[in-house]
Design a protein around this motif. Structure first.
Motif, PDB file in Angstrom:
ATOM      1  N   VAL A  15       0.840  -1.201   0.000  1.00 45.86           N
ATOM      2  CA  VAL A  15       0.000   0.000   0.000  1.00 45.86           C
ATOM      3  C   VAL A  15       0.877   1.254   0.000  1.00 45.86           C
ATOM      4  O   VAL A  15       0.592   2.216  -0.708  1.00 45.86           O
ATOM      5  CB  VAL A  15      -0.957  -0.006   1.224  1.00 45.86           C
ATOM      6  N   SER A  16       1.961   1.221   0.765  1.00 48.92           N
ATOM      7  CA  SER A  16       2.833   2.412   0.797  1.00 48.92           C
ATOM      8  C   SER A  16       3.518   2.652  -0.545  1.00 48.92           C
ATOM      9  O   SER A  16       3.738   3.800  -0.927  1.00 48.92           O
ATOM     10  CB  SER A  16       3.850   2.332   1.941  1.00 48.92           C
ATOM     11  N   ASP A  17       3.843   1.583  -1.280  1.00 51.95           N
ATOM     12  CA  ASP A  17       4.402   1.753  -2.627  1.00 51.95           C
ATOM     13  C   ASP A  17       3.376   2.423  -3.540  1.00 51.95           C
ATOM     14  O   ASP A  17       3.709   3.301  -4.324  1.00 51.95           O
ATOM     15  CB  ASP A  17       4.809   0.408  -3.239  1.00 51.95           C
ATOM     16  N   THR A  18       2.132   1.989  -3.412  1.00 53.81           N
ATOM     17  CA  THR A  18       1.041   2.557  -4.207  1.00 53.81           C
ATOM     18  C   THR A  18       0.860   4.031  -3.887  1.00 53.81           C
ATOM     19  O   THR A  18       0.765   4.863  -4.786  1.00 53.81           O
ATOM     20  CB  THR A  18      -0.273   1.784  -3.935  1.00 53.81           C
ATOM     21  N   GLU A  19       0.851   4.360  -2.594  1.00 55.55           N
ATOM     22  CA  GLU A  19       0.674   5.756  -2.184  1.00 55.55           C
ATOM     23  C   GLU A  19       1.850   6.616  -2.625  1.00 55.55           C
ATOM     24  O   GLU A  19       1.667   7.717  -3.120  1.00 55.55           O
ATOM     25  CB  GLU A  19       0.495   5.836  -0.662  1.00 55.55           C
ATOM     26  N   ARG A  20       3.050   6.116  -2.455  1.00 49.27           N
ATOM     27  CA  ARG A  20       4.258   6.880  -2.790  1.00 49.27           C
ATOM     28  C   ARG A  20       4.367   7.105  -4.302  1.00 49.27           C
ATOM     29  O   ARG A  20       4.739   8.187  -4.746  1.00 49.27           O
ATOM     30  CB  ARG A  20       5.491   6.143  -2.265  1.00 49.27           C
ATOM     31  N   SER A  21       4.031   6.082  -5.077  1.00 50.02           N
ATOM     32  CA  SER A  21       4.219   6.164  -6.532  1.00 50.02           C
ATOM     33  C   SER A  21       3.013   6.749  -7.262  1.00 50.02           C
ATOM     34  O   SER A  21       3.140   7.209  -8.385  1.00 50.02           O
ATOM     35  CB  SER A  21       4.512   4.771  -7.095  1.00 50.02           C
ATOM     36  N   GLY A  22       1.841   6.682  -6.641  1.00 45.35           N
ATOM     37  CA  GLY A  22       0.630   7.124  -7.319  1.00 45.35           C
ATOM     38  C   GLY A  22       0.159   6.149  -8.379  1.00 45.35           C
ATOM     39  O   GLY A  22      -0.664   6.476  -9.229  1.00 45.35           O
ATOM     40  N   VAL A  23       0.703   4.926  -8.327  1.00 44.59           N
ATOM     41  CA  VAL A  23       0.354   3.878  -9.286  1.00 44.59           C
ATOM     42  C   VAL A  23      -0.419   2.798  -8.529  1.00 44.59           C
ATOM     43  O   VAL A  23      -0.048   2.448  -7.408  1.00 44.59           O
ATOM     44  CB  VAL A  23       1.627   3.283  -9.941  1.00 44.59           C
ATOM     45  N   HIS A  46      18.012  -6.968 -11.974  1.00 45.68           N
ATOM     46  CA  HIS A  46      18.572  -6.068 -10.961  1.00 45.68           C
ATOM     47  C   HIS A  46      17.441  -5.671 -10.017  1.00 45.68           C
ATOM     48  O   HIS A  46      16.304  -5.495 -10.453  1.00 45.68           O
ATOM     49  CB  HIS A  46      19.151  -4.816 -11.611  1.00 45.68           C
ATOM     50  N   LEU A  47      17.758  -5.536  -8.742  1.00 42.46           N
ATOM     51  CA  LEU A  47      16.757  -5.056  -7.794  1.00 42.46           C
ATOM     52  C   LEU A  47      16.426  -3.607  -8.137  1.00 42.46           C
ATOM     53  O   LEU A  47      17.324  -2.834  -8.489  1.00 42.46           O
ATOM     54  CB  LEU A  47      17.292  -5.134  -6.365  1.00 42.46           C
ATOM     55  N   PRO A  48      15.161  -3.216  -8.040  1.00 42.94           N
ATOM     56  CA  PRO A  48      14.793  -1.827  -8.361  1.00 42.94           C
ATOM     57  C   PRO A  48      15.639  -0.807  -7.606  1.00 42.94           C
ATOM     58  O   PRO A  48      16.024   0.220  -8.155  1.00 42.94           O
ATOM     59  CB  PRO A  48      13.324  -1.751  -7.953  1.00 42.94           C
ATOM     60  N   GLU A  49      15.954  -1.117  -6.344  1.00 45.20           N
ATOM     61  CA  GLU A  49      16.688  -0.166  -5.504  1.00 45.20           C
ATOM     62  C   GLU A  49      18.189  -0.099  -5.815  1.00 45.20           C
ATOM     63  O   GLU A  49      18.912   0.687  -5.207  1.00 45.20           O
ATOM     64  CB  GLU A  49      16.446  -0.451  -4.016  1.00 45.20           C
ATOM     65  N   GLN A  50      18.650  -0.901  -6.767  1.00 44.56           N
ATOM     66  CA  GLN A  50      20.064  -0.850  -7.147  1.00 44.56           C
ATOM     67  C   GLN A  50      20.396   0.389  -7.973  1.00 44.56           C
ATOM     68  O   GLN A  50      21.545   0.798  -8.029  1.00 44.56           O
ATOM     69  CB  GLN A  50      20.447  -2.077  -7.972  1.00 44.56           C
ATOM     70  N   TYR A  51      19.389   0.949  -8.642  1.00 45.33           N
ATOM     71  CA  TYR A  51      19.638   2.071  -9.536  1.00 45.33           C
ATOM     72  C   TYR A  51      18.734   3.248  -9.204  1.00 45.33           C
ATOM     73  O   TYR A  51      17.648   3.094  -8.661  1.00 45.33           O
ATOM     74  CB  TYR A  51      19.418   1.668 -10.996  1.00 45.33           C
ATOM     75  N   SER A  52      19.205   4.422  -9.618  1.00 45.39           N
ATOM     76  CA  SER A  52      18.432   5.648  -9.425  1.00 45.39           C
ATOM     77  C   SER A  52      17.345   5.746 -10.494  1.00 45.39           C
ATOM     78  O   SER A  52      17.377   5.032 -11.501  1.00 45.39           O
ATOM     79  CB  SER A  52      19.359   6.852  -9.551  1.00 45.39           C
ATOM     80  N   GLN A  53      16.427   6.676 -10.268  1.00 48.12           N
ATOM     81  CA  GLN A  53      15.380   6.925 -11.253  1.00 48.12           C
ATOM     82  C   GLN A  53      15.999   7.294 -12.598  1.00 48.12           C
ATOM     83  O   GLN A  53      15.566   6.797 -13.637  1.00 48.12           O
ATOM     84  CB  GLN A  53      14.462   8.057 -10.767  1.00 48.12           C
ATOM     85  N   ALA A  54      17.021   8.144 -12.570  1.00 46.27           N
ATOM     86  CA  ALA A  54      17.666   8.574 -13.820  1.00 46.27           C
ATOM     87  C   ALA A  54      18.233   7.383 -14.593  1.00 46.27           C
ATOM     88  O   ALA A  54      18.082   7.296 -15.816  1.00 46.27           O
ATOM     89  CB  ALA A  54      18.765   9.591 -13.520  1.00 46.27           C
ATOM     90  N   TYR A  80       6.896  -0.029 -11.751  1.00 49.99           N
ATOM     91  CA  TYR A  80       7.330  -0.974 -10.722  1.00 49.99           C
ATOM     92  C   TYR A  80       8.744  -0.644 -10.244  1.00 49.99           C
ATOM     93  O   TYR A  80       9.008  -0.576  -9.043  1.00 49.99           O
ATOM     94  CB  TYR A  80       7.262  -2.418 -11.252  1.00 49.99           C
ATOM     95  N   LEU A  81       9.655  -0.429 -11.166  1.00 53.27           N
ATOM     96  CA  LEU A  81      11.052  -0.157 -10.815  1.00 53.27           C
ATOM     97  C   LEU A  81      11.198   1.163 -10.058  1.00 53.27           C
ATOM     98  O   LEU A  81      11.930   1.245  -9.071  1.00 53.27           O
ATOM     99  CB  LEU A  81      11.915  -0.145 -12.079  1.00 53.27           C
ATOM    100  N   LEU A  82      10.476   2.178 -10.497  1.00 49.88           N
ATOM    101  CA  LEU A  82      10.623   3.501  -9.885  1.00 49.88           C
ATOM    102  C   LEU A  82       9.973   3.605  -8.513  1.00 49.88           C
ATOM    103  O   LEU A  82      10.350   4.456  -7.711  1.00 49.88           O
ATOM    104  CB  LEU A  82      10.068   4.585 -10.818  1.00 49.88           C
ATOM    105  N   ALA A  83       9.012   2.729  -8.236  1.00 50.71           N
ATOM    106  CA  ALA A  83       8.337   2.780  -6.932  1.00 50.71           C
ATOM    107  C   ALA A  83       9.318   2.496  -5.786  1.00 50.71           C
ATOM    108  O   ALA A  83       9.100   2.925  -4.657  1.00 50.71           O
ATOM    109  CB  ALA A  83       7.172   1.804  -6.889  1.00 50.71           C
ATOM    110  N   ARG A  84      10.418   1.798  -6.097  1.00 51.23           N
ATOM    111  CA  ARG A  84      11.407   1.481  -5.053  1.00 51.23           C
ATOM    112  C   ARG A  84      12.845   1.740  -5.495  1.00 51.23           C
ATOM    113  O   ARG A  84      13.772   1.131  -4.984  1.00 51.23           O
ATOM    114  CB  ARG A  84      11.299   0.005  -4.646  1.00 51.23           C
ATOM    115  N   CYS A  85      13.023   2.650  -6.459  1.00 51.42           N
ATOM    116  CA  CYS A  85      14.382   2.889  -6.931  1.00 51.42           C
ATOM    117  C   CYS A  85      15.211   3.609  -5.873  1.00 51.42           C
ATOM    118  O   CYS A  85      14.692   4.142  -4.896  1.00 51.42           O
ATOM    119  CB  CYS A  85      14.383   3.677  -8.238  1.00 51.42           C
ATOM    120  N   LYS A  86      16.519   3.598  -6.103  1.00 50.27           N
ATOM    121  CA  LYS A  86      17.465   4.249  -5.194  1.00 50.27           C
ATOM    122  C   LYS A  86      17.239   5.754  -5.236  1.00 50.27           C
ATOM    123  O   LYS A  86      17.069   6.311  -6.313  1.00 50.27           O
ATOM    124  CB  LYS A  86      18.879   3.893  -5.663  1.00 50.27           C
TER     125      LYS A  86
END
Length: 88
Positions: A15-23, A46-54, A80-86
């Motif tokens: 739920v927090s991923d949904t709220e944070r990402s707006g997706v 790669h884990l989503p949090e391994q890389y930045s949004q950029a 999906y990747l950006l909801a938990r990216c670095k």
């Protein structure tokens, strides 16, 4: 860098991923499934949090062409990747 051969290491949207990402949670889960099935069929994930949004935003258009995935699939995977990216 850390490579993930096993998809169980990838986060399940909350739920927090949904709220944070707006997706929606449904779309985040679709993105996760596509990431595992489409991206993981050719290389280790790669884990989503391994890389930045950029970094993710730079890689996804390249991979869309290489993997021949649709724009809609790319959008779901990217959400999906950006909801938990670095953080930048």
């Amino acid at each position: 860098g850390l490579l993930v051969a096993c998809s169980s290491a990838l986060y399940l949207p909350t739920v927090s991923d949904t709220e944070r990402s707006g997706v929606s949670n449904e779309d985040l889960n679709k993105g996760r499934a596509l990431y595992i099935n489409r991206c993981g069929s050719c290389h280790n994930l790669h884990l989503p949090e391994q890389y930045s949004q950029a970094k993710w935003m730079k890689e996804m258009p390249v991979m869309e062409k290489k993997a021949k995935i649709s724009t809609e699939e790319t959008k779901l995977i990217t959400h999906y990747l950006l909801a938990r990216c670095k953080p930048e």
